[in-house]
Write a protein that holds these residues in place. Structure first.
Motif, mmCIF file in Angstrom:
data_model
loop_
_atom_site.group_PDB
_atom_site.id
_atom_site.type_symbol
_atom_site.label_atom_id
_atom_site.label_comp_id
_atom_site.label_asym_id
_atom_site.label_seq_id
_atom_site.Cartn_x
_atom_site.Cartn_y
_atom_site.Cartn_z
ATOM 1 N N GLY A 81 0.817 -1.212 0.000
ATOM 2 C CA GLY A 81 0.000 0.000 0.000
ATOM 3 C C GLY A 81 0.845 1.255 0.000
ATOM 4 N N GLY A 196 -3.731 2.748 -2.496
ATOM 5 C CA GLY A 196 -2.625 2.467 -1.588
ATOM 6 C C GLY A 196 -3.011 2.714 -0.142
ATOM 7 N N MET A 199 -5.189 -0.067 1.029
ATOM 8 C CA MET A 199 -4.403 -1.269 1.301
ATOM 9 C C MET A 199 -3.737 -1.181 2.668
ATOM 10 S SD MET A 199 -2.668 -1.926 -2.462
ATOM 11 C CE MET A 199 -1.604 -3.235 -1.866
#
Length: 214
Positions: A81, A196, A199
């Motif tokens: 991420g 990202g 994540m």
């Protein structure tokens, strides 16, 4: 026979939903903006080949790899991420190559840098990210030889489909033009940064659950 076909279709659909070549095509175009068609094809081929190799390895020995190195899926999510966020951040800033008038040596180095995009972030973590790896491990672990073959074959088929999407994306480049590509680059950079961040959030959540369970 019908059950096997249905299972293979389910595995392919699961991979397709996670790796989504339709959504990844604009990302691929943004990452290879300014590259010639030959370089773009090489980046697509290298990225997909590496992603396929990674999925094969994790399908065969995913759990063992995580155990040997003491890696957890949440940690993998957080690291991936952060990498995706940084790539997205630079894309939003509109960063381009610093080599405006390259010499022959600089041009060669610049081309190699463009090809390096195939490794990170294209292959990892965009194509073979935590979700894709987790899916491969889920379908291949304790599923016997047939389950392993179906998992690998389904992902290979998806790689072929993704290559077709990436290469046909050249038409979009010609249609959008330089200004259009710059706009798409910034938009996709923002989306990548958000992906990202998501994540990382998922990774932190998973880490908290592991901590509570332990």
């Amino acid at each position: 026979m019908e059950g096997s076909i249905g299972h293979a279709a389910s595995v392919f659909a699961a991979f397709f939903a996670i790796m989504n070549p339709v959504a990844n095509t604009p990302v691929f175009l943004s990452l290879t903006a300014g590259d010639d068609s030959t370089t773009r094809r090489q980046v697509a081929l290298r990225g997909l080949a590496l992603a396929f190799a990674i999925i094969v390895v994790f399908s065969l020995a995913g759990n063992l790899i995580f155990q040997v190195f003491g890696i957890t899926l949440p940690a993998f999510r957080i690291t991936g991420g952060l990498l995706v966020f940084l790539v997205g951040f630079h894309m939003v800033q509109g960063d381009t190559s610093k080599v405006q008038q390259p010499s022959a040596a600089d041009a060669k180095a610049s081309r190699q840098a463009a090809l390096d995009v195939a490794i990170a972030p294209l292959a990892v973590p965009i194509l073979a990210g935590p979700g894709t790896i987790a899916t491969a491990i889920n379908f291949s672990t304790n599923a016997g030889i047939s389950g392993l073959v179906v998992t690998i074959a389904a992902f290979f088929a998806l790689c072929v489909v993704s290559y077709g999407f990436f290469i046909s994306g050249n038409r979009f480049v010609a249609y959008l033009g330089d200004n259009g590509i710059k706009i798409v680059t910034r938009i996709m950079g923002l989306i990548l940064a958000v992906v990202g961040t998501q994540m990382v959030i998922a990774g932190v959540g998973g880490a908290v659950k592991l901590f509570q369970a332990g």
